[in-house]
Design a protein around this motif. Structure first.
Motif, PDB file in Angstrom:
ATOM      1  N   VAL A  67      -8.313   3.060   6.677  1.00 24.80           N
ATOM      2  CA  VAL A  67      -6.869   2.811   6.790  1.00 24.80           C
ATOM      3  C   VAL A  67      -6.590   1.856   7.955  1.00 24.80           C
ATOM      4  CG1 VAL A  67      -4.660   3.894   7.348  1.00 24.80           C
ATOM      5  CG2 VAL A  67      -6.169   4.949   5.657  1.00 24.80           C
ATOM      6  N   LEU A  68      -7.255   2.085   9.072  1.00 23.66           N
ATOM      7  CA  LEU A  68      -7.005   1.222  10.233  1.00 23.66           C
ATOM      8  C   LEU A  68      -7.457  -0.209   9.967  1.00 23.66           C
ATOM      9  CD1 LEU A  68      -7.677   3.433  13.346  1.00 23.66           C
ATOM     10  CD2 LEU A  68      -5.791   3.403  11.750  1.00 23.66           C
ATOM     11  N   ALA A  69      -8.421  -0.369   9.081  1.00 22.19           N
ATOM     12  CA  ALA A  69      -8.879  -1.724   8.744  1.00 22.19           C
ATOM     13  C   ALA A  69      -7.772  -2.542   8.085  1.00 22.19           C
ATOM     14  CB  ALA A  69     -10.090  -1.646   7.823  1.00 22.19           C
TER      15      ALA A  69
ATOM     16  N   TYR B  36      -1.154   7.173  10.612  1.00 24.03           N
ATOM     17  CA  TYR B  36      -2.192   7.881   9.852  1.00 24.03           C
ATOM     18  C   TYR B  36      -2.471   9.249  10.476  1.00 24.03           C
ATOM     19  CZ  TYR B  36      -6.538   9.270   7.746  1.00 24.03           C
ATOM     20  OH  TYR B  36      -7.494   9.996   7.088  1.00 24.03           O
ATOM     21  N   ASP B  37      -2.556   9.300  11.803  1.00 29.14           N
ATOM     22  CA  ASP B  37      -2.849  10.574  12.453  1.00 29.14           C
ATOM     23  C   ASP B  37      -1.740  11.594  12.195  1.00 29.14           C
ATOM     24  OD1 ASP B  37      -5.198   9.545  13.391  1.00 29.14           O
ATOM     25  OD2 ASP B  37      -4.426   9.038  15.367  1.00 29.14           O
ATOM     26  N   LYS B  38      -0.545  11.087  12.032  1.00 26.71           N
ATOM     27  CA  LYS B  38       0.583  11.988  11.833  1.00 26.71           C
ATOM     28  C   LYS B  38       0.721  12.431  10.373  1.00 26.71           C
ATOM     29  CE  LYS B  38       5.272  12.424  13.618  1.00 26.71           C
ATOM     30  NZ  LYS B  38       6.362  11.743  14.333  1.00 26.71           N
ATOM     31  N   THR B  64      -2.001   4.142  -0.258  1.00 24.35           N
ATOM     32  CA  THR B  64      -0.678   4.592   0.199  1.00 24.35           C
ATOM     33  C   THR B  64      -0.319   3.925   1.531  1.00 24.35           C
ATOM     34  OG1 THR B  64      -0.876   6.727  -0.915  1.00 24.35           O
ATOM     35  CG2 THR B  64       0.614   6.615   0.980  1.00 24.35           C
ATOM     36  N   PHE B  65      -1.245   3.964   2.466  1.00 22.18           N
ATOM     37  CA  PHE B  65      -0.943   3.392   3.782  1.00 22.18           C
ATOM     38  C   PHE B  65      -0.884   1.868   3.727  1.00 22.18           C
ATOM     39  CE2 PHE B  65      -1.800   7.683   5.004  1.00 22.18           C
ATOM     40  CZ  PHE B  65      -0.949   7.879   6.068  1.00 22.18           C
ATOM     41  N   LEU B  66      -1.653   1.287   2.831  1.00 19.40           N
ATOM     42  CA  LEU B  66      -1.551  -0.169   2.645  1.00 19.40           C
ATOM     43  C   LEU B  66      -0.152  -0.535   2.152  1.00 19.40           C
ATOM     44  CD1 LEU B  66      -2.830  -2.996   2.510  1.00 19.40           C
ATOM     45  CD2 LEU B  66      -3.580  -2.454   0.184  1.00 19.40           C
ATOM     46  N   ARG B  67       0.330   0.263   1.192  1.00 19.99           N
ATOM     47  CA  ARG B  67       1.657  -0.029   0.645  1.00 19.99           C
ATOM     48  C   ARG B  67       2.738   0.155   1.705  1.00 19.99           C
ATOM     49  NH1 ARG B  67       4.001   0.598  -5.240  1.00 19.99           N
ATOM     50  NH2 ARG B  67       1.933  -0.238  -5.633  1.00 19.99           N
ATOM     51  N   ALA B  84       8.885  11.459   4.778  1.00 23.43           N
ATOM     52  CA  ALA B  84       9.294  11.628   3.383  1.00 23.43           C
ATOM     53  C   ALA B  84       8.878  10.418   2.554  1.00 23.43           C
ATOM     54  CB  ALA B  84      10.807  11.831   3.316  1.00 23.43           C
ATOM     55  N   TRP B  85       8.968   9.243   3.168  1.00 28.41           N
ATOM     56  CA  TRP B  85       8.588   8.026   2.448  1.00 28.41           C
ATOM     57  C   TRP B  85       7.076   8.007   2.179  1.00 28.41           C
ATOM     58  CZ3 TRP B  85       7.705   2.624   4.840  1.00 28.41           C
ATOM     59  CH2 TRP B  85       7.528   1.676   3.829  1.00 28.41           C
ATOM     60  N   VAL B  86       6.323   8.308   3.203  1.00 31.90           N
ATOM     61  CA  VAL B  86       4.860   8.300   3.025  1.00 31.90           C
ATOM     62  C   VAL B  86       4.450   9.292   1.931  1.00 31.90           C
ATOM     63  CG1 VAL B  86       2.657   8.896   4.117  1.00 31.90           C
ATOM     64  CG2 VAL B  86       4.334   7.518   5.368  1.00 31.90           C
TER      65      VAL B  86
END
Lengths: 231, 197
Positions: A67-69, B36-38, B64-67, B84-86
């Motif tokens: 993810v960090l990448a 991400y950690d959260k 998901t995190f990319l989006r 909520a969005w994530v």
């Protein structure tokens, strides 16, 4: 009976609402109707809380690095000596392994000859995703318009029965083009050469996906290890 | 379905998300790490519940995190609800995956995407995911009968339409619709009682 408008928005957010009610809600939202927006927010709240119900599951530590990448700068070309070292190790391991299996040895050697010829070509370029120090899935992709695409990957996840990895050229417009199937070794490493001329002029990226045995004409799962194609 | 995230719920409060959102919009890599950690573990837990495969769930969590990272520009840092969005993006990625594997192309596939637009996640309750509210939802779930609970799970975690649920459960469509609507009403009533307007 008067329709319960809150319920309609809950069904909408849940993906359960059908026409004509769905169209009516979307029209109200397009109009920025304050009542519609308030109901939508309320439904989104419930939906988000539902998402917290599953029992906790622990992702691998590698996922955090993946993810960090996302936020890393665009990849630069990898030094050739590192690429050669990594690839040579894979090739030697592959040759040792196949050396004890007489059946199919010639075919393996032909494939590796083709791989080496591909790598020796001055026209072959290296694309990269991730870095060599990362233990998570990493792919190094060599492209050569006249000879094909070579993928050197490690730490790939094991495949479920009846599944295979499929490589794709993802064009800037239009659907991905299949570039062959492969399965990783038990340690998650793989070398896959799709030999032959490849049109890379419109290519935006090389990617992998997990597909049913026999492959698919288009990805049926989310592509990953997406490696941008650029100079 | 009975376990919760008491510690994570506390972390999911909107407190601190405003500053985090601003830094994400500035493309601060450390902010992505904090995001991400959260929310990474809870998003992953949701996805793995839906797709039931660790490897695929990790791919979809990354997506998901990319989006989210790519769409931060459309997020309202002042009024938005990041968690909520994530979670909504995570659920949609997982449901889209299930549909693609099953060859299910449904009319409401577009609808899912529409409901994850960052701009709609504004003015949600500040303490939306605090533990009291979440426990109240659990209590509400326990008040649902078996059929009502099942249809909510099939809708939320498998993305089935009511018609598909009726086929799977071998029940009349009207009966399934009644179960879905009654279940949603019970959940809403319980949440409203927990947090009066």
């Amino acid at each position: 009976m008067t329709p319960d408008k809150d319920l309609l928005y809950e069904l909408y957010v849940l993906g359960q609402l059908e026409e004509p009610e769905r169209g009516e809600i979307e029209e109200a939202l397009r109009r920025n109707d304050p009542a519609a927006q308030a109901r939508l927010r309320k439904a989104l709240e419930t939906n988000a809380i539902l998402g917290t119900l599953p029992p906790p599951a622990e992702p691998s530590k590698a996922l955090r690095r993946r993810v960090l990448a996302i936020a890393e700068p665009a990849p630069s070309l990898m030094p050739w000596n590192l690429a050669w070292a990594a690839l040579s190790a894979c090739l030697v391991a592959g040759l040792v392994y196949t050396g004890v299996q007489r059946q199919g040895l010639e075919a393996d050697l032909r494939a590796r000859d083709a791989t080496l010829a591909f790598l020796r070509s001055s026209e072959t370029r290296l694309l990269k995703t991730g870095t060599v120090t990362e233990p998570q899935p990493v792919a190094k992709v060599f492209v050569n318009g006249s000879q094909g695409v070579l993928l050197v990957a490690s730490n790939l996840a094991p495949l479920a029965a009846g599944r295979t990895y499929e490589m794709w050229v993802v064009p800037k417009a239009g659907g991905p083009r299949p570039m062959g199937l492969f399965k990783p070794a038990a340690d998650g490493s793989a070398i896959h050469l799709r030999a032959g001329a490849v049109d890379l002029n419109d290519a935006a990226a090389i990617a992998l996906s997990v597909e049913p045995e026999g492959g698919s004409p288009a990805p049926t799962t989310t592509p990953f290890l997406i490696t941008p194609v650029g100079d | 379905m009975t376990l919760f995230f008491p510690l994570i719920f506390a972390a999911l409060d909107a407190e601190g998300d405003r500053e985090l959102a601003v830094r994400l919009q500035r493309r601060d890599p450390q902010a992505l790490a904090e995001l991400y950690d959260k929310y990474g573990r809870i998003a992953f837990s949701l996805i793995v519940r839906i797709v039931r495969d660790q490897g695929i769930a990790e791919d979809l969590t990354q997506e998901t995190f990319l989006r989210v990272w790519n769409r931060m520009a459309g997020f309202d840092a002042e009024r938005g609800a990041l968690g909520a969005w994530v979670l909504t993006v995570a659920r949609n990625r997982a449901i889209d995956y299930l549909r693609s594997v099953d060859g299910r192309t449904r009319q409401n596939a577009i609808e899912l995407t529409a409901t994850e637009m960052p701009s709609v996640f504004v003015d949600l309750e500040a303490n939306l995911m605090n533990s009291d509210r979440a426990r109240q939802l659990k209590a509400a779930f326990e008040k649902l009968n078996e059929k009502q609970r099942l249809v909510i799970e099939l809708a939320y975690f498998e993305g089935l339409s009511q018609t598909e649920m009726a086929e799977r459960m071998k029940q009349p469509l009207g009966t399934v619709k009644t179960w879905v609507r009654t279940a949603l009403q019970i959940l809403r009533n319980e949440l409203e009682e927990a947090v009066p307007a």
